[in-house]
Scaffold this motif. Sequence first.
Motif, PDB file in Angstrom:
ATOM      1  N   SER A  42       4.686  56.223 -34.199  1.00 12.83           N
ATOM      2  CA  SER A  42       3.767  55.885 -35.082  1.00 12.83           C
ATOM      3  C   SER A  42       4.157  56.735 -36.607  1.00 12.83           C
ATOM      4  CB  SER A  42       2.335  56.580 -34.725  1.00 12.83           C
ATOM      5  OG  SER A  42       2.378  57.766 -34.338  1.00 12.83           O
ATOM      6  N   GLU A  43       5.053  57.360 -36.669  1.00  8.41           N
ATOM      7  CA  GLU A  43       5.514  58.024 -37.989  1.00  8.41           C
ATOM      8  C   GLU A  43       6.304  57.143 -38.686  1.00  8.41           C
ATOM      9  OE1 GLU A  43       7.529  61.621 -37.159  1.00  8.41           O
ATOM     10  OE2 GLU A  43       5.985  62.351 -35.714  1.00  8.41           O
ATOM     11  N   ASN A  44       6.423  57.529 -39.892  1.00  6.19           N
ATOM     12  CA  ASN A  44       7.069  56.592 -41.267  1.00  6.19           C
ATOM     13  C   ASN A  44       8.476  56.683 -40.711  1.00  6.19           C
ATOM     14  OD1 ASN A  44       4.717  55.688 -42.196  1.00  6.19           O
ATOM     15  ND2 ASN A  44       4.632  57.421 -43.627  1.00  6.19           N
ATOM     16  N   GLY A  45       9.398  55.788 -41.167  1.00  4.48           N
ATOM     17  CA  GLY A  45      10.837  55.798 -40.827  1.00  4.48           C
ATOM     18  C   GLY A  45      11.342  55.679 -39.478  1.00  4.48           C
ATOM     19  N   LEU A 133      16.889  48.074 -47.346  1.00  2.38           N
ATOM     20  CA  LEU A 133      17.153  46.712 -47.278  1.00  2.38           C
ATOM     21  C   LEU A 133      17.054  46.231 -46.034  1.00  2.38           C
ATOM     22  CD1 LEU A 133      20.822  46.549 -49.065  1.00  2.38           C
ATOM     23  CD2 LEU A 133      18.597  45.532 -49.797  1.00  2.38           C
ATOM     24  N   TYR A 134      17.296  47.162 -45.037  1.00  2.80           N
ATOM     25  CA  TYR A 134      17.026  46.901 -43.673  1.00  2.80           C
ATOM     26  C   TYR A 134      15.408  46.531 -43.485  1.00  2.80           C
ATOM     27  CZ  TYR A 134      16.510  47.240 -38.590  1.00  2.80           C
ATOM     28  OH  TYR A 134      16.173  46.792 -37.329  1.00  2.80           O
ATOM     29  N   ASP A 135      14.481  47.295 -44.024  1.00  2.08           N
ATOM     30  CA  ASP A 135      13.170  46.946 -44.002  1.00  2.08           C
ATOM     31  C   ASP A 135      12.871  45.538 -44.375  1.00  2.08           C
ATOM     32  OD1 ASP A 135      12.624  49.368 -42.821  1.00  2.08           O
ATOM     33  OD2 ASP A 135      12.283  50.387 -44.844  1.00  2.08           O
ATOM     34  N   VAL A 136      13.437  45.245 -45.491  1.00  2.00           N
ATOM     35  CA  VAL A 136      13.241  43.854 -46.038  1.00  2.00           C
ATOM     36  C   VAL A 136      13.862  42.693 -45.208  1.00  2.00           C
ATOM     37  CG1 VAL A 136      13.488  42.430 -48.308  1.00  2.00           C
ATOM     38  CG2 VAL A 136      12.886  44.847 -48.328  1.00  2.00           C
ATOM     39  N   ARG A 137      15.017  43.137 -44.773  1.00  2.00           N
ATOM     40  CA  ARG A 137      15.767  41.841 -44.116  1.00  2.00           C
ATOM     41  C   ARG A 137      15.325  41.720 -42.436  1.00  2.00           C
ATOM     42  NH1 ARG A 137      21.602  43.489 -46.546  1.00  2.00           N
ATOM     43  NH2 ARG A 137      21.372  42.545 -48.695  1.00  2.00           N
ATOM     44  N   TYR A 138      14.950  42.947 -42.063  1.00  2.85           N
ATOM     45  CA  TYR A 138      14.741  42.591 -40.543  1.00  2.85           C
ATOM     46  C   TYR A 138      13.360  43.133 -40.037  1.00  2.85           C
ATOM     47  CZ  TYR A 138      19.790  41.850 -39.735  1.00  2.85           C
ATOM     48  OH  TYR A 138      20.872  41.174 -40.049  1.00  2.85           O
ATOM     49  N   GLU A 139      12.822  44.203 -40.676  1.00  7.02           N
ATOM     50  CA  GLU A 139      11.457  44.799 -39.972  1.00  7.02           C
ATOM     51  C   GLU A 139      10.474  43.452 -40.518  1.00  7.02           C
ATOM     52  OE1 GLU A 139      10.256  47.626 -38.302  1.00  7.02           O
ATOM     53  OE2 GLU A 139      12.527  47.190 -37.888  1.00  7.02           O
TER      54      GLU A 139
END
Length: 226
Positions: A42-45, A133-139
């Motif tokens: 539940s933590e960020n990152g 970039l990973y957050d944008v492309r995959y998350e």
Amino acid sequence: MNEVENTDHKVLLLTGYVGLIASFLVGCGEFLLHFDPLARFSENGYDFMLAAPEAQQTIGHFIGVLSAPFYIIGCWHIYLMLKPANSKFALLLFFVGSYGFIIGGDWISSRASIGAIVHTQSLGVDLNSLIALYDVRYETLLSVIRITTLILSAGFVYLALTGRSNYQKWQAVFNPIILLIGCFVVYLINKDIGKYIMPIALNVAFFIFFAMSIIQAKKITLTSKV
């Protein structure tokens, strides 16, 4: 049952078992990728991904990615179970569910890579730009998976409640999205148990769903023999 009906029933059960096995194997892969005994989900990152060694994440990567396509066969089982209620709508749900699992396979194929990035960053290398970039492309793909699961579940509830599908009406309560929410509730209530479910929640939900669906499919034979 005549010869054709018996063959159809075997296909019905086989596709259900394939879906069940897919949920188990993909769940095993995701568990190897994601499990964190500290339950930092539940933590960020992505600190929770530091718990699994890179070699373990590589094994999880191959198990998850190579097993994910079999979910589509499981979707065909759902279609066959819902088909008597409305064949066209059931087929639409098959495509929606399959699309979601295809996107899900793409997402899980990225998890070992973000794991490697996080492990490298823990050594003092600044990789925040790559993580962004990973957050944008995959998350963001997770939203697609959640939406398709929601649509599949809503359609399943509607067709199950008609009483014309191969499901009993009560099965509508145990749809994938409700089972998924149940996994999150377990985590919120008891993290000592929930930490084993949370990393693979979607797979746990579909494992339970396919198990119950197979039980319903077996009852078709019993009914036909009366």
